[in-house]
Write a protein that holds these residues in place. Sequence first.
Motif, PDB file in Angstrom:
ATOM      1  N   GLU A  34      -0.426  84.769  26.913  1.00 11.84           N
ATOM      2  CA  GLU A  34       0.899  84.711  27.538  1.00 11.84           C
ATOM      3  C   GLU A  34       1.981  85.142  26.552  1.00 11.84           C
ATOM      4  O   GLU A  34       2.935  85.848  26.925  1.00 11.84           O
ATOM      5  CB  GLU A  34       1.164  83.298  28.042  1.00 11.84           C
ATOM      6  CG  GLU A  34       2.310  83.178  29.008  1.00 11.84           C
ATOM      7  CD  GLU A  34       2.065  83.878  30.325  1.00 11.84           C
ATOM      8  OE1 GLU A  34       3.066  84.312  30.944  1.00 11.84           O
ATOM      9  OE2 GLU A  34       0.894  83.997  30.738  1.00 11.84           O
TER      10      GLU A  34
ATOM     11  N   ALA B 170      10.547  79.963  28.270  1.00 13.42           N
ATOM     12  CA  ALA B 170      11.689  79.660  29.125  1.00 13.42           C
ATOM     13  C   ALA B 170      12.800  78.960  28.361  1.00 13.42           C
ATOM     14  O   ALA B 170      13.988  79.091  28.705  1.00 13.42           O
ATOM     15  CB  ALA B 170      11.249  78.790  30.300  1.00 13.42           C
TER      16      ALA B 170
ATOM     17  N   ALA C 143       4.668  88.563  26.390  1.00 13.89           N
ATOM     18  CA  ALA C 143       6.099  88.470  26.119  1.00 13.89           C
ATOM     19  C   ALA C 143       6.485  89.201  24.837  1.00 13.89           C
ATOM     20  O   ALA C 143       7.665  89.196  24.449  1.00 13.89           O
ATOM     21  CB  ALA C 143       6.512  87.000  26.018  1.00 13.89           C
TER      22      ALA C 143
ATOM     23  N   ARG D 118      -1.509  78.758  28.891  1.00 10.96           N
ATOM     24  CA  ARG D 118      -0.482  79.622  29.498  1.00 10.96           C
ATOM     25  C   ARG D 118       0.756  78.818  29.868  1.00 10.96           C
ATOM     26  O   ARG D 118       1.889  79.268  29.684  1.00 10.96           O
ATOM     27  CB  ARG D 118      -1.058  80.311  30.736  1.00 10.96           C
ATOM     28  CG  ARG D 118      -2.100  81.371  30.428  1.00 10.96           C
ATOM     29  CD  ARG D 118      -2.360  82.258  31.635  1.00 10.96           C
ATOM     30  NE  ARG D 118      -2.898  81.507  32.761  1.00 10.96           N
ATOM     31  CZ  ARG D 118      -4.206  81.345  32.991  1.00 10.96           C
ATOM     32  NH1 ARG D 118      -5.097  81.874  32.151  1.00 10.96           N
ATOM     33  NH2 ARG D 118      -4.632  80.668  34.042  1.00 10.96           N
ATOM     34  N   ARG D 119       0.554  77.614  30.402  1.00  7.62           N
ATOM     35  CA  ARG D 119       1.696  76.777  30.793  1.00  7.62           C
ATOM     36  C   ARG D 119       2.532  76.406  29.569  1.00  7.62           C
ATOM     37  O   ARG D 119       3.773  76.414  29.630  1.00  7.62           O
ATOM     38  CB  ARG D 119       1.196  75.520  31.490  1.00  7.62           C
ATOM     39  CG  ARG D 119       2.306  74.616  32.008  1.00  7.62           C
ATOM     40  CD  ARG D 119       3.033  75.238  33.171  1.00  7.62           C
ATOM     41  NE  ARG D 119       4.155  74.433  33.622  1.00  7.62           N
ATOM     42  CZ  ARG D 119       4.058  73.356  34.404  1.00  7.62           C
ATOM     43  NH1 ARG D 119       2.861  72.949  34.828  1.00  7.62           N
ATOM     44  NH2 ARG D 119       5.133  72.694  34.791  1.00  7.62           N
TER      45      ARG D 119
ATOM     46  N   LYS E 141       4.649  79.412  28.644  1.00 10.96           N
ATOM     47  CA  LYS E 141       5.744  79.657  29.588  1.00 10.96           C
ATOM     48  C   LYS E 141       6.890  78.680  29.375  1.00 10.96           C
ATOM     49  O   LYS E 141       8.072  79.046  29.500  1.00 10.96           O
ATOM     50  CB  LYS E 141       5.216  79.560  31.016  1.00 10.96           C
ATOM     51  CG  LYS E 141       4.311  80.723  31.413  1.00 10.96           C
ATOM     52  CD  LYS E 141       3.751  80.531  32.812  1.00 10.96           C
ATOM     53  CE  LYS E 141       2.844  81.702  33.206  1.00 10.96           C
ATOM     54  NZ  LYS E 141       2.243  81.523  34.555  1.00 10.96           N
TER      55      LYS E 141
END
Length: 334
Positions: free
Chosen positions: A205, A177, A209, A169-170, A173
Amino acid sequence: MGTIKQIAEYTGYSPTTVSIVLRGCAAQRNIPDSTVRVILEAARELGYQPNISARRLRSDEPLKKSIAVFWTVDFRAVLVAKFLRGAQRYIMEHLLDAELVVRPYLPERLHEIATPRTLSMYSGAIVCTAARNDLAYIEGLSTTCPLVFYNRTSEKYPYVGVDNAAVGRRAAKILLADGCRRAIAVAEHAEMDYASARLAGFAGEMKRAGLPVQVVKARDSSIAQGVACAGEFRLGAERAGAFVLSDYVALGVLRRLADEGRKVPDKIEVIGVGTNEPDLYNCVSPSLTTLEIPIEEMAYGCAGVLDALWQNHAVPAETMIPFELRKGGSTRWA
């Protein structure tokens, strides 16, 4: 394997003489060198192996606590040094009179090595790099040896690891971003629970999006596979982001992108899972951004759980160690 009795019968010397020689005490007992040579040669021919546990019991030296570290003989073997550093650091900081014994095993064959009889030789054991069948075997085992799992969940034993889904997930992200609108995941060993969790976290994730994920499967964790996998990327005008579940594979991806003139990180970003020494990631240009798996800290935690079990302290069912982001030049950082 030959025994002391068999060596005595083979050489004609008494079992006592044979035992003295094999314990390295011949000089103190004035046993001739010629006798020593005959006995040692016979021991080699008969395949004699000393019983270390029995020898320790007869020794005047205080018995140490011994920790068996079960680690697979596969692509992860190079990481055992980092694990041992972390576990040894706990032992030294807490002044434990303990030693680490590495017990290598083949994937899916832990049952051949971690038998109840073998486990009874140790004060505790850390089960590392286990496949699903290996985990099922340990879960069904009956043993009095304190056990802890390394980066594997368990219904029966405490475990120390990272939130593998959160790693994925990180990564997602970070890429989102930075404005990435095309998502790629390069995965190997997806049958492993930790790898599938990282991939699922990333894909989940990205799905939130509204981005589908192109999954490219690597056959192994090598730079050459990274070069090959990058050739399968479906790249267009949109800014792309690649999450690579192996740092070696990620280095190969960067190599292929550079050879093809792809602009990193302007047109495509790459983020990998870091398990090796960070200096490795500076050997490419741009340097690799990684989510660092805290192998040493997890090992430190595993040793700490065993120490608590020896003292009959309550231990948590799970201990999660934070992973860290190591910034490199392969991502933009908007």
